[in-house]
Write an enzyme that holds these catalytic residues in place. Structure first.
Site, PDB file in Angstrom:
ATOM      1  N   PHE A   1       0.809  -1.229   0.000  1.00 56.28           N
ATOM      2  CA  PHE A   1       0.000   0.000   0.000  1.00 56.28           C
ATOM      3  C   PHE A   1       0.834   1.268   0.000  1.00 56.28           C
ATOM      4  O   PHE A   1       0.362   2.335  -0.367  1.00 56.28           O
ATOM      5  CB  PHE A   1      -0.969  -0.001   1.186  1.00 56.28           C
ATOM      6  CG  PHE A   1      -0.372   0.442   2.497  1.00 56.28           C
ATOM      7  CD1 PHE A   1      -0.640   1.710   2.999  1.00 56.28           C
ATOM      8  CD2 PHE A   1       0.432  -0.401   3.238  1.00 56.28           C
ATOM      9  CE1 PHE A   1      -0.105   2.131   4.210  1.00 56.28           C
ATOM     10  CE2 PHE A   1       0.969   0.005   4.443  1.00 56.28           C
ATOM     11  CZ  PHE A   1       0.708   1.273   4.937  1.00 56.28           C
ATOM     12  N   LYS A   2       2.121   1.147   0.396  1.00 48.64           N
ATOM     13  CA  LYS A   2       2.979   2.333   0.438  1.00 48.64           C
ATOM     14  C   LYS A   2       3.100   2.969  -0.959  1.00 48.64           C
ATOM     15  O   LYS A   2       3.344   4.156  -1.077  1.00 48.64           O
ATOM     16  CB  LYS A   2       4.374   1.957   0.958  1.00 48.64           C
ATOM     17  CG  LYS A   2       4.388   1.232   2.304  1.00 48.64           C
ATOM     18  CD  LYS A   2       4.041   2.139   3.464  1.00 48.64           C
ATOM     19  CE  LYS A   2       3.815   1.420   4.755  1.00 48.64           C
ATOM     20  NZ  LYS A   2       4.976   1.006   5.497  1.00 48.64           N
ATOM     21  N   ASP A   3       2.925   2.161  -2.011  1.00 49.04           N
ATOM     22  CA  ASP A   3       3.001   2.714  -3.374  1.00 49.04           C
ATOM     23  C   ASP A   3       1.931   3.776  -3.620  1.00 49.04           C
ATOM     24  O   ASP A   3       2.111   4.657  -4.448  1.00 49.04           O
ATOM     25  CB  ASP A   3       2.789   1.605  -4.423  1.00 49.04           C
ATOM     26  CG  ASP A   3       3.952   0.626  -4.469  1.00 49.04           C
ATOM     27  OD1 ASP A   3       5.101   1.058  -4.274  1.00 49.04           O
ATOM     28  OD2 ASP A   3       3.708  -0.568  -4.711  1.00 49.04           O
TER      29      ASP A   3
ATOM     30  N   LEU B   1       3.676   6.783  -2.083  1.00 53.45           N
ATOM     31  CA  LEU B   1       5.072   7.013  -2.478  1.00 53.45           C
ATOM     32  C   LEU B   1       5.264   7.124  -3.988  1.00 53.45           C
ATOM     33  O   LEU B   1       6.326   7.490  -4.444  1.00 53.45           O
ATOM     34  CB  LEU B   1       5.979   5.942  -1.874  1.00 53.45           C
ATOM     35  CG  LEU B   1       6.249   6.204  -0.389  1.00 53.45           C
ATOM     36  CD1 LEU B   1       6.791   4.973   0.301  1.00 53.45           C
ATOM     37  CD2 LEU B   1       7.211   7.376  -0.215  1.00 53.45           C
TER      38      LEU B   1
END
Length: 496
Positions: free
Chosen positions: A111-113, A116
């Protein structure tokens, strides 16, 4: 209306959105919070017709008020493109009584994508707006996912360098392989001989070290952050909750103004805080269900009003949540303290000196939208196995913590409100833990053989991110002790 950002530890510091993004951390270790949370004054009928990119603009333009329409739309277009393996960007999948919001379709399958992918573009735009001449050095600590997503986002972005610290023995083999094979002349990866909290503390110390700042400046550099403490990470996360709600309405799953609950597997508290902000914008979220693994510092906090990190640090199969200091909780504490920066600063001082603090009963009353619980390792594995056996749907360990806590919540409360579970990583990122949970016969297989097997049983194509690292060469092999972090940074930047 322009929205400024205040420092949670010093109300005299107020900056624009672009300055908050650029600085990352506020003075005295504080975090930036919007002075007001804007309202989402768009009818759900309109939201229901929007693409992910259009929803992103609708939400972000209300927070990042010093960006022009063109600047913000350009950042969004560059972020949410073919790097994601589905045009929906964040699909919703119904399984066994809940809606799984799949936040792992980006380049690093976590989920960091979602945030980010856009942060580098927001940051470079912010630097240009504020006439910054220095190169930006992104300094980040990771418990596994942030690091790779930040590396992928910043690789070869002009005017930036990125240095990522991770606990050498505290991430999954695939997470480590993803990081140490990262290409890009401006990328640096360092394993530390300690845990995530030590890596995060080391990074925070460097941010607030005036001598180091002066040395960097003389060499033409300045620090910024890609951790979830950066407001440029947090605001993009609000988008997918709005998008999920609009999609459920569009699909006839809910009626106009019907409430939903949200379950979030929680480590640093950024992802659930984004849902709290969405609720405060006017999205009809009823309960915010905070799911912890055996490092249940947040569960204990919601149960008792005491935040206490003085406890054993447990390595679990959901490593991105193996955290005892949830940095983003400070933004919520500031809010429930009536935006009293002095009160918040006092509690944060107690946390750094005594390792704990206690909130007042008035503050606790303001947490009634939150519910906290946790799952044990055995419960997490059982959730993966039973969901697969009953539905054929395979989830990763972090998502399983959320699904397990959701089961506990419904058993306890009987609440049948439609519920979205934030599915934060692809099962391919944690193949060994996932496959072991399904059947221990897989234990003898290699990580990549397990990925092939998982693809077969789940009937899902192996993500590009896994295929790429099968044969990728290790490019980063630096390891240091926590106290050697500043020297390691200086040597990368050729500062002597």
């Amino acid at each position: 209306m322009e929205i400024l950002y205040a420092n949670t530890r010093d109300t005299s510091e107020k900056v624009t959105a672009s300055q908050a993004i650029l600085n990352g951390l506020a003075k005295d270790g504080g975090l930036y919070v919007p002075v007001v949370i804007p309202s989402l004054d768009i009818p759900v009928e309109e939201l229901a017709k929007m693409s992910y990119q259009e929803t992103a603009y609708a939400v972000m333009s209300r927070f990042f008020t010093d960006f022009t329409e063109e600047e913000l739309k350009t950042c969004i277009e560059r972020a949410y493109d073919s790097k994601f393996d589905t045009p929906e960007i964040a699909p919703l999948v119904y399984a066994d009584g809940a809606y799984y919001l799949e936040l792992f379709h980006g380049p690093t399958i976590a989920f960091k994508d979602m945030a980010l992918s856009i942060l580098p573009h927001l940051l470079i735009t912010s630097a240009r707006k504020n006439h910054v001449k220095n190169d930006i050095v992104i300094l980040t600590a990771t418990s596994g996912d942030t690091g790779k997503a930040a590396l992928a986002g910043f690789a070869n972005v002009e005017g930036t360098k990125i240095i990522v610290f991770y606990p050498k023995n505290g991430v999954s083999p695939i997470q480590e392989k993803q990081m140490v094979t990262q290409k890009g002349d401006n990328t640096f990866v360092v394993g530390i001989t300690g845990n995530f909290d030590q890596a995060q503390t080391g990074v925070k110390k460097m941010f607030s070290d005036p001598e180091l700042k002066a040395e960097l400046d003389a060499a033409g550099y300045q620090f910024s952050s890609a951790n979830s403490i950066n407001i440029g990470r947090l605001v993009p996360q609000i988008v997918y909750y709005v998008y999920a709600y609009a999609k459920m309405y569009a699909n006839g799953e809910i009626g106009k103004d019907d409430p939903i609950n949200v379950v979030v597997p929680t480590g640093n508290f950024g992802n659930i805080l984004a849902a709290f902000y969405a609720k405060n914008m006017g999205l009809p979220i009823a309960k915010l269900i905070c799911a912890s693994n055996e490092n249940k510092v947040l569960y204990d906090f919601f149960s008792t009003g005491v935040y206490d990190r003085n406890r054993e640090f447990i390595l679990t199969s959901s490593p991105s949540m193996d955290i005892l200091i949830s940095s983003n909780l400070e933004r919520l504490i500031y809010r429930i303290a009536g935006e009293d920066a002095e009160k918040n600063a006092e509690l944060m001082r107690e946390l750094s000196t005594d390792g704990k603090y206690t909130i007042t009963s008035e503050m606790r009353e303001k947490l009634d939208a939150f519910y906290g619980n946790y799952t044990t390792e055995a419960e997490t594995a059982e959730v993966i196995r039973s969901l697969y056996e009953n539905t054929g749907y395979v989830i990763d360990t972090h998502t399983a913590v959320a699904a397990g806590v959701y089961k506990k919540y419904t058993a306890e409360t009987g609440d049948r409100t439609k519920t979205v579970i934030a599915s934060t990583a692809s099962p391919f990122k944690f193949t060994r833990s996932v496959m072991d949970a399904i059947d221990d016969k897989y234990d003898a297989m290699s990580d990549f053989a397990l990925a092939d097997e998982l693809s077969g049983i789940a009937n899902v194509k192996i993500p590009r991110a896994i295929e790429e690292i099968r044969s990728a060469q290790v490019l980063h092999n630096t390891v240091c002790a926590p106290e050697e972090m500043p020297q390691t940074v200086k040597s990368f930047l050729h500062i002597h």
